[in-house]
Scaffold this motif. Structure first.
Motif, PDB file in Angstrom:
ATOM      1  N   PHE A   1      31.001 -19.185 -16.424  1.00 17.88           N
ATOM      2  CA  PHE A   1      30.535 -17.964 -15.754  1.00 17.88           C
ATOM      3  C   PHE A   1      30.186 -18.260 -14.291  1.00 17.88           C
TER       4      PHE A   1
ATOM      5  N   TRP B   1      26.825 -16.559 -23.600  1.00 15.84           N
ATOM      6  CA  TRP B   1      26.660 -16.854 -22.173  1.00 15.84           C
ATOM      7  C   TRP B   1      26.186 -18.290 -21.972  1.00 15.84           C
TER       8      TRP B   1
ATOM      9  N   ILE C   1      24.102 -13.465 -14.399  1.00 15.95           N
ATOM     10  CA  ILE C   1      25.506 -13.827 -14.192  1.00 15.95           C
ATOM     11  C   ILE C   1      25.867 -13.584 -12.724  1.00 15.95           C
TER      12      ILE C   1
ATOM     13  N   LYS D   1      28.085 -20.998 -19.733  1.00 21.35           N
ATOM     14  CA  LYS D   1      27.381 -20.792 -18.462  1.00 21.35           C
ATOM     15  C   LYS D   1      28.134 -21.394 -17.275  1.00 21.35           C
TER      16      LYS D   1
ATOM     17  N   TYR E   1      24.338  -8.338 -21.133  1.00 23.35           N
ATOM     18  CA  TYR E   1      25.042  -8.404 -19.849  1.00 23.35           C
ATOM     19  C   TYR E   1      24.178  -7.827 -18.730  1.00 23.35           C
TER      20      TYR E   1
ATOM     21  N   LYS F   1      28.141 -10.400 -11.150  1.00 27.99           N
ATOM     22  CA  LYS F   1      28.588  -9.553 -12.255  1.00 27.99           C
ATOM     23  C   LYS F   1      28.725  -8.099 -11.823  1.00 27.99           C
TER      24      LYS F   1
END
Length: 249
Positions: free
Chosen positions: A111, A104, A213, A108, A208, A216
């Motif tokens: 994302f 991640w 995020i 980043k 996750y 998400k």
């Protein structure tokens, strides 16, 4: 002889590299502003295969399990004492989580700017194309059986007559395991995404769930037990089957 502390360290590092590179290849083909977007299933399979090669090579001092299903298989087969199993498990789960967090961090910005943030769970963990718990479980059992049975029946090279190594099918070392993983992905990975490794799925799923995020989706905890139980059953069955054959030690 490798100490428990060393086992913990090498399994953690190996599994972290496994999920960093494995989740990384999925991020590369999934995130809309990544150079690899649209790379497809074959690229994902090769990426995961070589992630296994890298992680296993790093974890060689601990036996290169980087997978609780391999650990349970090796314990049943008598290759490691049962007292070491919890150390392997804990290191693998922590390593799997850490590697996903690092993935991640590497992606980043992608994302943050992806066009479909709700679809990012598949970068980290697996899910079925046709949800059906019993059959999804069967798929994971079969795939993991193939992996662990191959590992058990293809031990590392050993000194032969005159000190010449007896390589057998282990001539390619950990690269051979990469080919097995790629093969499993190409042939058996379509229904569930072929976790075949509880640490590879649970660790990144935890990551996750906790990572910030944008937009998400759900970590899908209701499915999460299948890529844990299925591989563990598959690994255990592979070891039991190997013990029943003349190859058993």
């Amino acid at each position: 002889m490798t100490s428990l502390g060393e086992v913990f360290l090498w399994e953690l590092l190996g599994t972290a590299v496994l999920t960093l590179m494995g989740c990384g290849v999925v991020a590369n083909v999934t995130l809309s502003k990544s150079l690899g977007v649209g790379g497809g299933w074959l690229l994902v399979n090769f990426g995961w295969g070589f992630a296994v090669f890298a992680g296993a090579s790093i974890a060689e001092p601990s036996g290169a399990h980087i997978n609780p299903a391999v650990t349970i298989g090796m314990a049943i087969y008598g290759e490691i004492p049962w007292s070491q199993v919890p150390v392997y498990f804990i290191a693998q789960i922590i390593g799997g989580t850490l590697g996903a967090v690092l993935c991640w961090a590497a992606y980043k910005l992608q994302f943050d700017t992806t066009e479909a943030p709700a679809d990012t769970r598949g970068i980290f963990c697996t899910g079925p194309t046709v949800p059906n718990a019993p059959w999804n479980l069967v798929t994971e059992i079969i795939g993991t059986f193939v992996l662990v049975f191959w590992i058990i029946t293809n031990p590392p090279a050993t000194p032969g007559d005159g000190g010449v190594p007896d390589f057998g099918n282990a001539a390619l070392g950990y690269a051979a395991v990469a080919f097995i993983v790629i093969g499993i992905g190409n042939s058996l990975g379509g229904p569930t995404g072929y976790a075949i490794n509880p640490a590879r799925d649970l660790g990144p799923r935890i990551a996750y769930a906790i990572l910030p995020i944008r937009g998400k989706g759900s970590p899908e905890w209701g499915y999460s037990w299948i890529p844990i139980v299925g591989p563990m059953v598959g690994g255990a069955l592979a070891a039991l089957f190997a013990l029943a054959l003349p190859i058993s030690s």
